[in-house]
Design a protein around this motif. Structure first.
Motif, PDB file in Angstrom:
ATOM      1  N   UNK A  85      -0.174  -6.741 -16.819  1.00  0.00           N
ATOM      2  CA  UNK A  85       0.576  -7.753 -17.570  1.00  0.00           C
ATOM      3  C   UNK A  85       2.007  -7.817 -17.033  1.00  0.00           C
ATOM      4  N   UNK A  86       2.671  -8.914 -17.330  1.00  0.00           N
ATOM      5  CA  UNK A  86       4.049  -9.070 -16.843  1.00  0.00           C
ATOM      6  C   UNK A  86       4.940  -7.952 -17.380  1.00  0.00           C
ATOM      7  N   UNK A  87       4.765  -7.582 -18.615  1.00  0.00           N
ATOM      8  CA  UNK A  87       5.579  -6.525 -19.208  1.00  0.00           C
ATOM      9  C   UNK A  87       5.335  -5.188 -18.506  1.00  0.00           C
ATOM     10  N   UNK A  88       4.076  -4.886 -18.197  1.00  0.00           N
ATOM     11  CA  UNK A  88       3.760  -3.636 -17.506  1.00  0.00           C
ATOM     12  C   UNK A  88       4.333  -3.628 -16.094  1.00  0.00           C
ATOM     13  N   UNK A  89       4.240  -4.760 -15.420  1.00  0.00           N
ATOM     14  CA  UNK A  89       4.777  -4.844 -14.049  1.00  0.00           C
ATOM     15  C   UNK A  89       6.290  -4.650 -14.088  1.00  0.00           C
ATOM     16  N   UNK A  90       6.970  -5.315 -15.003  1.00  0.00           N
ATOM     17  CA  UNK A  90       8.431  -5.178 -15.106  1.00  0.00           C
ATOM     18  C   UNK A  90       8.819  -3.734 -15.433  1.00  0.00           C
ATOM     19  N   UNK A  91       8.091  -3.106 -16.346  1.00  0.00           N
ATOM     20  CA  UNK A  91       8.376  -1.706 -16.692  1.00  0.00           C
ATOM     21  C   UNK A  91       8.157  -0.796 -15.484  1.00  0.00           C
ATOM     22  N   UNK A  92       7.141  -1.078 -14.703  1.00  0.00           N
ATOM     23  CA  UNK A  92       6.853  -0.284 -13.507  1.00  0.00           C
ATOM     24  C   UNK A  92       7.967  -0.444 -12.465  1.00  0.00           C
ATOM     25  N   UNK A  93       8.420  -1.676 -12.275  1.00  0.00           N
ATOM     26  CA  UNK A  93       9.477  -1.945 -11.298  1.00  0.00           C
ATOM     27  C   UNK A  93      10.793  -1.292 -11.734  1.00  0.00           C
ATOM     28  N   UNK A  94      11.078  -1.299 -13.028  1.00  0.00           N
ATOM     29  CA  UNK A  94      12.330  -0.720 -13.531  1.00  0.00           C
ATOM     30  C   UNK A  94      12.460   0.770 -13.226  1.00  0.00           C
ATOM     31  N   UNK A  95      11.338   1.469 -13.079  1.00  0.00           N
ATOM     32  CA  UNK A  95      11.413   2.915 -12.847  1.00  0.00           C
ATOM     33  C   UNK A  95      11.101   3.301 -11.398  1.00  0.00           C
ATOM     34  N   UNK A  96      11.158   2.332 -10.480  1.00  0.00           N
ATOM     35  CA  UNK A  96      10.996   2.661  -9.062  1.00  0.00           C
ATOM     36  C   UNK A  96      12.061   3.674  -8.668  1.00  0.00           C
ATOM     37  N   UNK A  97      11.671   4.736  -7.975  1.00  0.00           N
ATOM     38  CA  UNK A  97      12.687   5.653  -7.460  1.00  0.00           C
ATOM     39  C   UNK A  97      13.564   4.934  -6.425  1.00  0.00           C
ATOM     40  N   UNK A  98      14.844   5.234  -6.419  1.00  0.00           N
ATOM     41  CA  UNK A  98      15.777   4.577  -5.499  1.00  0.00           C
ATOM     42  C   UNK A  98      15.385   4.810  -4.050  1.00  0.00           C
ATOM     43  N   UNK A  99      14.840   5.984  -3.733  1.00  0.00           N
ATOM     44  CA  UNK A  99      14.497   6.255  -2.333  1.00  0.00           C
ATOM     45  C   UNK A  99      13.366   5.343  -1.864  1.00  0.00           C
ATOM     46  N   UNK A 100      12.448   5.011  -2.765  1.00  0.00           N
ATOM     47  CA  UNK A 100      11.355   4.103  -2.394  1.00  0.00           C
ATOM     48  C   UNK A 100      11.918   2.723  -2.076  1.00  0.00           C
ATOM     49  N   UNK A 101      12.803   2.238  -2.929  1.00  0.00           N
ATOM     50  CA  UNK A 101      13.406   0.931  -2.684  1.00  0.00           C
ATOM     51  C   UNK A 101      14.235   0.944  -1.404  1.00  0.00           C
TER      52      UNK A 101
ATOM     53  N   UNK B  41       0.847  -1.205   0.000  1.00  0.00           N
ATOM     54  CA  UNK B  41       0.000   0.000   0.000  1.00  0.00           C
ATOM     55  C   UNK B  41       0.879   1.251   0.000  1.00  0.00           C
ATOM     56  N   UNK B  42       1.935   1.243   0.803  1.00  0.00           N
ATOM     57  CA  UNK B  42       2.883   2.364   0.809  1.00  0.00           C
ATOM     58  C   UNK B  42       3.455   2.555  -0.589  1.00  0.00           C
ATOM     59  N   UNK B  43       3.873   1.464  -1.207  1.00  0.00           N
ATOM     60  CA  UNK B  43       4.448   1.519  -2.546  1.00  0.00           C
ATOM     61  C   UNK B  43       3.450   2.081  -3.557  1.00  0.00           C
ATOM     62  N   UNK B  44       2.205   1.675  -3.447  1.00  0.00           N
ATOM     63  CA  UNK B  44       1.176   2.148  -4.376  1.00  0.00           C
ATOM     64  C   UNK B  44       0.906   3.642  -4.214  1.00  0.00           C
ATOM     65  N   UNK B  45       1.100   4.161  -3.007  1.00  0.00           N
ATOM     66  CA  UNK B  45       0.879   5.588  -2.767  1.00  0.00           C
ATOM     67  C   UNK B  45       2.043   6.409  -3.316  1.00  0.00           C
ATOM     68  N   UNK B  46       3.278   5.989  -3.041  1.00  0.00           N
ATOM     69  CA  UNK B  46       4.435   6.787  -3.441  1.00  0.00           C
ATOM     70  C   UNK B  46       4.889   6.533  -4.877  1.00  0.00           C
ATOM     71  N   UNK B  47       4.508   5.415  -5.453  1.00  0.00           N
ATOM     72  CA  UNK B  47       4.850   5.097  -6.852  1.00  0.00           C
ATOM     73  C   UNK B  47       3.660   4.379  -7.481  1.00  0.00           C
TER      74      UNK B  47
END
Length: 147
Positions: free
Chosen positions: A42-58, A27-33
């Motif tokens: 789709x798997x491609x959309x999920x992978x694309x979304x994960x690739x652009x996670x801000x470093x501070x969120x991770x 839920x935190x992740x969904x709010x900030x990213x």
């Protein structure tokens, strides 16, 4: 029989607690990213979304996931002992491993998790074991000593 029930209950409640915390982290992740508009999952959309996670969120998520492992293992350990906390910890570590294997997280994030999460598991187990009172010498030896 009672100890087996305690182990099963410890595993169950440790995993339930961990899953509640995982949902909180998600839920935190969904709010900030948040997912973009038109996201279909789709798997491609999920992978694309994960690739652009801000470093501070991770960077914030690493200790949050460690807290998930610590909390789940600690509850399991308090209820069912080591026989309950080890399966909970191992299942959570395997789940994170599969998550990181399937999604394109940065290498530093994967390394940080594989350091922090096992430490959280060991820390939870150790914190419970360290608080146990040792049995008096008389009970251990099976004989009484006069002062």
């Amino acid at each position: 029989m009672m100890s087996l029930l305690r182990v099963v209950l410890g595993i169950f409640l440790g995993l339930v607690f961990a899953f509640v915390l995982v949902m909180t982290v998600e839920a935190f992740s969904a709010v900030v990213h948040p997912f973009p508009e038109g996201f279909e999952g789709t798997k491609e959309e999920i992978c694309a979304h994960v690739e652009i996670y801000p470093a501070w969120v991770l960077a914030v998520v690493v200790p949050m996931w460690a807290l998930v492992v610590f909390g789940g293992c600690r509850i399991a350990q308090k209820i069912g002992g080591l026989a309950a906390s080890l399966p909970v910890g191992i299942l959570l570590l395997v789940a994170v491993g599969f998550n990181q294997w399937m999604l394109p997280y940065p290498a530093w994030f994967e390394v940080a998790n594989f350091v922090a999460l096992p430490l959280a598991m060991v820390g939870a187990i150790w914190s419970c074991l360290a608080k146990q009172e040792p049995a008096p010498v008389e009970e251990v030896a099976g004989e009484e000593h006069s002062p």
